[in-house]
Write a protein that holds these residues in place. Structure first.
Motif, PDB file in Angstrom:
ATOM      1  N   ASP A 324       0.830  -1.208   0.000  1.00 42.41           N
ATOM      2  CA  ASP A 324       0.000   0.000   0.000  1.00 42.41           C
ATOM      3  C   ASP A 324       0.863   1.255   0.000  1.00 42.41           C
ATOM      4  OD1 ASP A 324      -2.258  -1.538  -0.017  1.00 42.41           O
ATOM      5  OD2 ASP A 324      -2.595  -1.412   2.150  1.00 42.41           O
ATOM      6  N   VAL A 325       1.914   1.251   0.838  1.00 41.45           N
ATOM      7  CA  VAL A 325       2.798   2.422   0.901  1.00 41.45           C
ATOM      8  C   VAL A 325       3.517   2.613  -0.433  1.00 41.45           C
ATOM      9  CG1 VAL A 325       4.878   3.349   1.985  1.00 41.45           C
ATOM     10  CG2 VAL A 325       3.100   2.304   3.397  1.00 41.45           C
ATOM     11  N   ARG A 326       4.031   1.503  -0.985  1.00 41.59           N
ATOM     12  CA  ARG A 326       4.744   1.596  -2.264  1.00 41.59           C
ATOM     13  C   ARG A 326       3.810   2.073  -3.373  1.00 41.59           C
ATOM     14  NH1 ARG A 326       4.963  -1.965  -6.238  1.00 41.59           N
ATOM     15  NH2 ARG A 326       4.009  -3.550  -4.911  1.00 41.59           N
ATOM     16  N   ARG A 327       2.586   1.537  -3.384  1.00 44.84           N
ATOM     17  CA  ARG A 327       1.641   1.934  -4.420  1.00 44.84           C
ATOM     18  C   ARG A 327       1.275   3.412  -4.283  1.00 44.84           C
ATOM     19  NH1 ARG A 327      -1.702  -0.779  -7.808  1.00 44.84           N
ATOM     20  NH2 ARG A 327      -0.985  -2.729  -6.887  1.00 44.84           N
ATOM     21  N   ARG A 328       1.041   3.852  -3.042  1.00 47.11           N
ATOM     22  CA  ARG A 328       0.723   5.271  -2.847  1.00 47.11           C
ATOM     23  C   ARG A 328       1.881   6.154  -3.286  1.00 47.11           C
ATOM     24  NH1 ARG A 328      -1.804   3.467   1.998  1.00 47.11           N
ATOM     25  NH2 ARG A 328       0.068   3.956   3.189  1.00 47.11           N
ATOM     26  N   GLU A 329       3.122   5.699  -2.989  1.00 51.42           N
ATOM     27  CA  GLU A 329       4.292   6.482  -3.400  1.00 51.42           C
ATOM     28  C   GLU A 329       4.396   6.534  -4.927  1.00 51.42           C
ATOM     29  OE1 GLU A 329       9.165   6.509  -2.793  1.00 51.42           O
ATOM     30  OE2 GLU A 329       7.925   4.961  -1.881  1.00 51.42           O
ATOM     31  N   GLU A 330       4.194   5.376  -5.578  1.00 52.59           N
ATOM     32  CA  GLU A 330       4.258   5.342  -7.046  1.00 52.59           C
ATOM     33  C   GLU A 330       3.181   6.220  -7.654  1.00 52.59           C
ATOM     34  OE1 GLU A 330       3.906   1.257  -8.000  1.00 52.59           O
ATOM     35  OE2 GLU A 330       6.012   0.766  -7.590  1.00 52.59           O
ATOM     36  N   ARG A 331       1.979   6.155  -7.088  1.00 50.96           N
ATOM     37  CA  ARG A 331       0.888   6.967  -7.628  1.00 50.96           C
ATOM     38  C   ARG A 331       1.150   8.456  -7.403  1.00 50.96           C
ATOM     39  NH1 ARG A 331      -0.318   3.327 -11.051  1.00 50.96           N
ATOM     40  NH2 ARG A 331      -2.099   1.955 -10.598  1.00 50.96           N
ATOM     41  N   SER A 332       1.709   8.796  -6.254  1.00 47.85           N
ATOM     42  CA  SER A 332       2.027  10.208  -5.990  1.00 47.85           C
ATOM     43  C   SER A 332       3.077  10.712  -6.968  1.00 47.85           C
ATOM     44  CB  SER A 332       2.518  10.378  -4.546  1.00 47.85           C
ATOM     45  OG  SER A 332       1.510  10.022  -3.622  1.00 47.85           O
ATOM     46  N   ILE A 333       4.105   9.881  -7.215  1.00 48.71           N
ATOM     47  CA  ILE A 333       5.143  10.267  -8.184  1.00 48.71           C
ATOM     48  C   ILE A 333       4.533  10.420  -9.569  1.00 48.71           C
ATOM     49  CG2 ILE A 333       7.243   9.471  -9.333  1.00 48.71           C
ATOM     50  CD1 ILE A 333       8.059   8.151  -6.704  1.00 48.71           C
ATOM     51  N   PHE A 334       3.648   9.482  -9.941  1.00 45.27           N
ATOM     52  CA  PHE A 334       3.015   9.561 -11.259  1.00 45.27           C
ATOM     53  C   PHE A 334       2.189  10.840 -11.387  1.00 45.27           C
ATOM     54  CE2 PHE A 334      -0.605   8.839 -14.053  1.00 45.27           C
ATOM     55  CZ  PHE A 334       0.017   8.411 -15.204  1.00 45.27           C
ATOM     56  N   LEU A 335       1.435  11.179 -10.355  1.00 39.95           N
ATOM     57  CA  LEU A 335       0.622  12.395 -10.414  1.00 39.95           C
ATOM     58  C   LEU A 335       1.511  13.634 -10.533  1.00 39.95           C
ATOM     59  CD1 LEU A 335      -2.101  11.582  -7.723  1.00 39.95           C
ATOM     60  CD2 LEU A 335      -2.444  11.771 -10.188  1.00 39.95           C
ATOM     61  N   ALA A 336       2.581  13.667  -9.740  1.00 43.57           N
ATOM     62  CA  ALA A 336       3.474  14.830  -9.785  1.00 43.57           C
ATOM     63  C   ALA A 336       4.148  14.954 -11.148  1.00 43.57           C
ATOM     64  CB  ALA A 336       4.515  14.725  -8.672  1.00 43.57           C
ATOM     65  N   GLU A 337       4.641  13.840 -11.678  1.00 41.97           N
ATOM     66  CA  GLU A 337       5.317  13.890 -12.979  1.00 41.97           C
ATOM     67  C   GLU A 337       4.345  14.211 -14.097  1.00 41.97           C
ATOM     68  OE1 GLU A 337       7.282  10.167 -13.387  1.00 41.97           O
ATOM     69  OE2 GLU A 337       9.001  10.740 -12.138  1.00 41.97           O
ATOM     70  N   THR A 338       3.118  13.705 -14.000  1.00 43.14           N
ATOM     71  CA  THR A 338       2.118  14.017 -15.020  1.00 43.14           C
ATOM     72  C   THR A 338       1.770  15.499 -14.997  1.00 43.14           C
ATOM     73  OG1 THR A 338       1.197  11.786 -14.891  1.00 43.14           O
ATOM     74  CG2 THR A 338      -0.210  13.496 -15.830  1.00 43.14           C
ATOM     75  N   THR A 339       1.582  16.052 -13.808  1.00 42.21           N
ATOM     76  CA  THR A 339       1.279  17.476 -13.700  1.00 42.21           C
ATOM     77  C   THR A 339       2.412  18.317 -14.273  1.00 42.21           C
ATOM     78  OG1 THR A 339      -0.036  17.069 -11.702  1.00 42.21           O
ATOM     79  CG2 THR A 339       0.700  19.324 -12.096  1.00 42.21           C
ATOM     80  N   ARG A 340       3.657  17.954 -13.910  1.00 40.67           N
ATOM     81  CA  ARG A 340       4.813  18.686 -14.432  1.00 40.67           C
ATOM     82  C   ARG A 340       4.932  18.527 -15.947  1.00 40.67           C
ATOM     83  NH1 ARG A 340       7.979  16.889 -11.119  1.00 40.67           N
ATOM     84  NH2 ARG A 340       8.840  15.111 -12.250  1.00 40.67           N
ATOM     85  N   SER A 341       4.662  17.320 -16.444  1.00 36.72           N
ATOM     86  CA  SER A 341       4.755  17.075 -17.882  1.00 36.72           C
ATOM     87  C   SER A 341       3.705  17.873 -18.645  1.00 36.72           C
ATOM     88  CB  SER A 341       4.590  15.584 -18.163  1.00 36.72           C
ATOM     89  OG  SER A 341       4.656  15.315 -19.538  1.00 36.72           O
ATOM     90  N   LEU A 342       2.505  17.953 -18.111  1.00 35.53           N
ATOM     91  CA  LEU A 342       1.461  18.731 -18.783  1.00 35.53           C
ATOM     92  C   LEU A 342       1.785  20.220 -18.757  1.00 35.53           C
ATOM     93  CD1 LEU A 342      -1.792  16.930 -17.549  1.00 35.53           C
ATOM     94  CD2 LEU A 342      -0.614  16.672 -19.733  1.00 35.53           C
ATOM     95  N   ASP A 343       2.370  20.675 -17.658  1.00 34.79           N
ATOM     96  CA  ASP A 343       2.691  22.104 -17.548  1.00 34.79           C
ATOM     97  C   ASP A 343       3.781  22.526 -18.527  1.00 34.79           C
ATOM     98  OD1 ASP A 343       0.807  22.460 -15.613  1.00 34.79           O
ATOM     99  OD2 ASP A 343       2.193  22.310 -13.929  1.00 34.79           O
ATOM    100  N   GLU A 344       4.556  21.559 -19.024  1.00 37.80           N
ATOM    101  CA  GLU A 344       5.602  21.914 -19.992  1.00 37.80           C
ATOM    102  C   GLU A 344       5.014  22.371 -21.324  1.00 37.80           C
ATOM    103  OE1 GLU A 344       7.885  18.402 -20.290  1.00 37.80           O
ATOM    104  OE2 GLU A 344       8.946  18.668 -18.381  1.00 37.80           O
ATOM    105  N   LEU A 345       3.784  21.959 -21.599  1.00 42.02           N
ATOM    106  CA  LEU A 345       3.119  22.325 -22.851  1.00 42.02           C
ATOM    107  C   LEU A 345       2.045  23.357 -22.558  1.00 42.02           C
ATOM    108  CD1 LEU A 345       2.697  18.728 -24.323  1.00 42.02           C
ATOM    109  CD2 LEU A 345       4.524  20.359 -24.790  1.00 42.02           C
ATOM    110  N   HIS A 346       1.863  24.312 -23.463  1.00 49.84           N
ATOM    111  CA  HIS A 346       0.923  25.394 -23.215  1.00 49.84           C
ATOM    112  C   HIS A 346      -0.354  25.264 -24.030  1.00 49.84           C
ATOM    113  CE1 HIS A 346       3.975  27.687 -20.965  1.00 49.84           C
ATOM    114  NE2 HIS A 346       4.832  27.181 -21.838  1.00 49.84           N
TER     115      HIS A 346
END
Length: 833
Positions: A324-346
């Motif tokens: 559960d902890v590992r999955r939550r960490e992976e999901r948090s990283i995925f959300l953060a990277e997705t948000t950052r990746s989307l912000d790179e494009l306007h």
């Protein structure tokens, strides 16, 4: 008394009665046998007869000692006893099983002595036989105890290894793999399977088995009457010892027990928590293992089995927490990277594509984003195969209408999640995705998908608002740049170029303008407003209006810049803007200019090299530092001079110094000295900027006066013909050449250049063509020269009607092949009717 005078010990120890030697022999506490060297019994005492049940007559003279032994004893007598006795004359404590008269086997220990005659020949064998029944039983008990201890020690070692394996297993799958193999090594089980409880779905599912014939299992409800579900519900160890017992308590096990020949099945709950009257005990799964035939587990084995269940349950509980902890960490990283990746494009569409690319295949094997913005829906799909279109459309419609997510349930034919993309209370569209089935963490996965949709919705809405603002700013900026530029005056020609940044940034504040202050005075201005977006575009428009309002015949460049200083005191957004302002006196052929923090104009006179106008420079508008004294500079310009005004996006780069940028611009500007004015600015931008630039580029180029003689050099590219024709047309109009003559010259020149490209430079795309035109009161003469290689005489060119059109259009056509190919064409001027 003894001979030495002491007491007679023999006399003192004499028994008060007399012992009969025969009675001692017959009833001694051991058996006595006397045999001949061949083993024939010749004497035996009553003790041996009593133990074995034989009579004296049955043995003496009729049996050999070896005949009383078991088959194995007889072999041992022949191979060990007899040889040793012959070699050593005696043997001690040899174990034999004597077969009694009633067939019983009497464990014995035998001592034998070989008596020899005077000549050393064997004469008789005297044998003492001791009853070893109790000793044999004691040895058996010791052996059994040893075996039990060794088995217990082996189980403890196995259990210790299992506990170590469980401690080293971080995930649920690794724990299950370690547990499912434990019964085989610890208890000699034939096969085992492990089932886990899914509390969120209220089901029990199998995860591992050592029996290859087991195959796949269907999930069972926790309320099922199957054996595994009942044991999981009760949390008690249960041993099914036979098919009959299974038929009575667990009917679902009967068929598998019969088919596999396993008559003993152990159902062990895997528990965690304190086992005090089941308070706080949670069953996480069930370990089922079976034995070939019937197997009775001892109390010690059952204690080890229960300990295994508790240890495995604790390991499962720890692994689930880790998962559960590992999955939550992976999901948090995925959300953060997705948000950052989307912000790179306007832009909206690239962000939509990026969202699908992030989701597939990292968390889903298929995904689709549908946006309901504007008149045309935006649809981006990735992965496959695609779900049923009709079912998908129905669910998309429901989610878009309700704004509530829909997740797949049991037996869902669509088998995909659909979530609304919302922002600021508005449903922008939907995100549909199909994920691999996950036995655990359904609630956490749903929360993760909801947060992913929320972040994606906000990112897409920001992109939509950005595009909306960008479009407004672009429209505003284009409207300000698209004002009618002065033209139709033979004394000058103006060319402009605007190129927005290639990256998806907001519009900038670069701008240009050209207008007539009076009939003989032309104003040119290029500026750059600090900032980006609608505010910068609006400020640009205000500055443009202010320049037009302040420009007059009497003001001049310096006073106009001073007026702009006063203007920016009231318009804060215009502070630190840069401006290059130029006034051309068309009658006197004079230029006056002033630069407020802007890059210097670039002048190209008909003769000589390009020159930067570095005088009359001062600080940006509204600056509190630097040179704030506004000055202007004047100089004469010959007819045919070209002046270029530009913004910093043309020459500034992070990868090089600005001096290098000035050098490259001057060199490219000089190389295009004879190029047509139309397309000159765009050509400079293509060469110096390219398409991958991060700043806007704004350019304004003006040619002063009408050239008596026009000289142009273009590349062997048909695209250049249109630019040349436009430049030549303007020149002919400026010289007031009659329309009929003008059209004929333009047609003939275009055909001559086309022939030079097609025939002279057919194998050389980098060839250059020189065009020279002169005009007199009587005629217009055009000379087109290439240095290519023609095939055959020029007059034999048979492709198309080019040569025929040239001859029909012009009064005189001459060809010169001495240095390349030169076509000279002359057309007489006639008064327009």
């Amino acid at each position: 008394m003894s001979d030495s005078g002491g007491p007679d010990v023999t006399q003192e120890l004499r028994a008060p009665w007399d012992e009969d030697p025969d009675d001692l022999y017959e009833h001694a506490p051991c058996g006595y046998l006397t045999t001949l060297p061949d083993g024939t019994i010749v004497r035996v005492n009553q003790t041996f007869l009593s133990w074995t049940g034989f009579t004296r007559g049955e043995l003496v003279g009729h049996r050999r000692f070896r005949d009383l032994l078991t088959a194995g004893g007889q072999i041992y007598h022949e191979t060990h006893y007899a040889p040793l006795l012959r070699m050593q004359d005696e043997v001690h404590e040899l174990a034999f099983d004597v077969v009694c008269a009633d067939g019983r086997q009497l464990p014995t220990l035998v001592n034998s002595v070989l008596a020899r005659g005077t000549e050393g020949a064997p004469r008789a064998i005297r044998t003492t036989v001791f009853n070893a029944t109790e000793r044999r039983q004691y040895e058996k008990e010791l052996l059994l105890a040893r075996q039990v201890a060794e088995a217990s020690e082996r189980r403890v070692r196995v259990l210790q290894q299992i506990v170590a394996d469980l401690a080293a297993a971080p995930t649920e799958a690794e724990v299950a793999e370690a547990v499912v193999r434990a019964p085989e090594s610890a208890f000699g089980a034939a096969s085992s399977s492990i089932y886990l409880v899914d509390t969120e779905r209220d089901t029990i599912y199998a995860v591992a088995s050592t029996d290859p014939t087991t195959g796949n299992w269907d999930d069972m409800a926790r309320s099922s009457t199957r054996a595994v579900a009942r044991v999981a519900g009760r949390g008690d160890l249960h041993v099914v010892g036979s098919v009959a017992e299974a038929r009575e308590h667990f009917p679902d096990l009967v068929e598998s027990m019969r088919r596999s020949g396993r008559n003993t099945v152990v159902l062990l709950p895997l528990t965690t928590g304190q086992a005090d009257e089941h308070a706080g005990v949670e069953t996480l799964g069930v370990l089922a293992f079976s034995f070939k035939g019937e197997r009775v587990l001892t109390d010690g084995e059952l204690r080890v089995v229960r300990l295994l269940g508790h240890q495995a349950g604790q390991a499962l509980d720890r692994a689930r927490l880790y998962d559960d902890v590992r999955r939550r960490e992976e999901r948090s990283i995925f959300l953060a990277e997705t948000t950052r990746s989307l912000d790179e494009l306007h832009r909206l569409l690239p962000r939509t594509r990026r969202l699908v690319d992030r989701v597939v295949p990292e968390i889903a094997d298929w995904a689709e984003v549908r946006l309901h913005v504007g008149t045309t829906p935006v649809v981006e799909t990735g992965g496959g195969p695609r779900p049923d279109e009709e079912l998908l459309s129905q669910r998309l419609g429901k989610v878009a209408a309700s704004g509530e997510p829909k997740f797949p349930g049991e037996g869902d034919q669509l088998n995909c999640s659909v979530l609304p993309l919302t922002a600021r209370g508005m449903v922008l569209g939907t995100l549909a995705l199909r994920m691999a089935p996950d036995r655990r963490g359904a609630a956490a996965e749903r929360a993760f998908l909801v947060e992913l949709a929320d972040r994606a919705g906000l990112a897409l809405e920001n992109a939509r608002l950005y595009e909306q603002e960008r479009q407004i700013a672009r429209t505003l900026q284009r409207s300000l740049l698209a004002g009618d530029l002065p033209g139709g005056d033979p004394r000058f020609a103006v060319e402009t170029h605007y190129q927005a940044a290639a990256q998806d940034l907001e519009v900038g504040g670069d701008w240009f303008d050209a207008f007539l202050i009076s009939q003989d005075k032309l104003a040119l201005v290029v500026g750059d407003v600090v900032g980006r977006g609608i505010e910068a575009a609006t400020t640009m428009g205000q500055l443009r209006s202010a320049v037009r309002a302040l420009a007059s015949n009497e003001a001049g460049p310096a006073r106009l810049i001073e007026g702009l200083d006063r203007f920016v005191e009231r318009v804060e957004a215009a502070r630190m803007a840069t401006v290059a302002y130029v006034e051309l006196d068309l009658a006197a052929g004079e230029v006056a200019y002033s630069c407020a923090g802007h890059l210097p104009p670039l002048l190209q006179e008909p003769a000589g090299s390009p020159e930067y106008l570095l005088q009359a420079r001062s600080a940006a508008l509204g600056s509190k530092a630097g040179n704030r004294v506004r000055t202007e500079h004047r100089r004469k310009l010959p007819a045919g001079s070209r002046l270029l005004l530009y913004t910093d996006g043309l020459i500034e780069r992070r990868s090089r110094s600005i001096d290098k940028g000035f050098e490259l611009l001057a060199r490219e500007y000089a190389r295009r000295r004879d190029a047509p004015l139309q397309g000159l600015a765009a050509g400079l931008a293509d060469t110096l900027v390219g398409r991958d630039h991060t700043d806007d580029v704004c350019m304004l180029c003006v040619t002063l006066g009408t050239e008596e003689r026009i000289e142009r050099t273009i590349g062997a590219d048909r695209m250049q013909i249109a630019l040349l024709r436009a430049d030549l047309r303007a020149w002919l109009v400026a010289h007031e050449v009659e329309p009929e003559c003008r059209d004929a010259v333009l047609l003939a020149c275009s055909e001559a250049v086309a022939n030079a490209i097609e025939h002279g430079y057919r194998d050389d795309p980098f060839g250059m063509i020189d065009v020279v035109a002169t005009v007199t009161d009587d005629a217009v003469e055009v000379r087109v020269t290439d240095r290519g290689t023609w095939r055959g005489p020029v007059t034999d060119v048979s492709r198309g009607r080019g040569l025929q059109l040239i001859r029909e259009s012009m009064d005189q056509v001459l060809f010169d092949r001495s240095d390349g190919t030169t076509v000279t064409m002359r057309r007489g001027r006639r008064e327009a009717s």
